[in-house]
Design an enzyme around this catalytic site. Structure first.
Site, PDB file in Angstrom:
ATOM      1  N   HIS A   3       0.825  -1.374  -0.122  1.00  0.00           N
ATOM      2  CA  HIS A   3       0.134  -0.028  -0.089  1.00  0.00           C
ATOM      3  C   HIS A   3       0.933   1.119  -0.141  1.00  0.00           C
ATOM      4  CE1 HIS A   3       0.473  -0.772   4.638  1.00  0.00           C
ATOM      5  NE2 HIS A   3       0.825   0.643   4.430  1.00  0.00           N
ATOM      6  N   GLU A   6      -7.456   3.985   9.809  1.00  0.00           N
ATOM      7  CA  GLU A   6      -6.985   3.728   8.383  1.00  0.00           C
ATOM      8  C   GLU A   6      -8.329   3.178   7.427  1.00  0.00           C
ATOM      9  OE1 GLU A   6      -3.557   1.046   8.753  1.00  0.00           O
ATOM     10  OE2 GLU A   6      -4.865  -0.369   7.399  1.00  0.00           O
ATOM     11  N   GLN A  61      -4.090   3.650   1.154  1.00  0.00           N
ATOM     12  CA  GLN A  61      -4.395   3.580   2.586  1.00  0.00           C
ATOM     13  C   GLN A  61      -4.530   4.972   3.143  1.00  0.00           C
ATOM     14  OE1 GLN A  61      -1.212   3.061   5.430  1.00  0.00           O
ATOM     15  NE2 GLN A  61      -2.314   1.185   6.121  1.00  0.00           N
ATOM     16  N   HIS A  93       3.912   7.070   3.641  1.00  0.00           N
ATOM     17  CA  HIS A  93       5.004   6.002   3.533  1.00  0.00           C
ATOM     18  C   HIS A  93       4.353   4.830   2.236  1.00  0.00           C
ATOM     19  CE1 HIS A  93       1.724   4.357   6.299  1.00  0.00           C
ATOM     20  NE2 HIS A  93       1.934   3.054   5.416  1.00  0.00           N
ATOM     21  N   GLU A 102       7.814   0.738   4.973  1.00  0.00           N
ATOM     22  CA  GLU A 102       6.973  -0.004   5.966  1.00  0.00           C
ATOM     23  C   GLU A 102       7.075  -1.574   4.995  1.00  0.00           C
ATOM     24  OE1 GLU A 102       2.780   0.426   6.424  1.00  0.00           O
ATOM     25  OE2 GLU A 102       2.567  -1.212   7.671  1.00  0.00           O
TER      26      GLU A 102
HETATM   27 CO    CO Z   1       1.134   1.579   6.285  1.00  0.00          CO
END
Ligand code: CO
Length: 134
Positions: free
Chosen positions: A7, A43, A54, A78, A128
């Site tokens: 994501h 989220e 996301q 991110h 991530e």
């Molecule tokens: Co994330």
């Protein structure tokens, strides 16, 4: 081993308004919503192919996303890579001298296992790693 982009996380000021805007403008329906108290976020995920967008709303000003919004405003927060083994990926990164935010894997949303890698060693991008639930 990296399998896919899991994501792209986008920090938003107004989660409900942003969800509506994504629905209207992109014609996508939310596929998952979760409040992750540990990370101070709520989220909403939109499936795009095998990956997700996301949207991240902060649960308070004194949270990572709250501080991000205060200093940088809404935007890309991110990039998350789907991996087969987060612990193995962390070992590899550590051996390459990459600074880690999470030294050991932690629990993410959707019962995933995740870890964050420091943006300073990743071209300014918070990265991530996500391992799917078994
Ligand atoms: Co994330």
């Amino acid at each position: 081993m990296i399998l896919d982009i899991d994501h792209v996380g986008i920090a938003v000021d107004d989660l409900e308004g942003s969800v509506e805007r994504y629905r209207r403008t992109l014609g996508v329906e939310p596929s998952h919503r979760e409040r992750v108290e540990d990370q101070g976020v709520e989220e909403v995920l939109f499936a795009v192919g095998t990956s997700f967008i996301q949207l991240l709303g902060a649960l308070g000003a004194d949270t990572p996303v709250g501080r991000f919004l205060a200093t940088r405003g809404p935007g890309v927060h991110h990039v998350a890579y789907r991996v087969d083994d987060v612990a193995a990926s962390l070992s590899r990164l550590r051996s390459e001298g990459v600074r880690l935010v999470d030294e050991v894997p932690i629990r993410g949303s959707r019962d995933t296992t995740i870890a964050f890698v420091h943006p300073k060693d990743m071209g300014g991008v918070l990265v991530e790693l996500v391992q799917a639930a078994r």
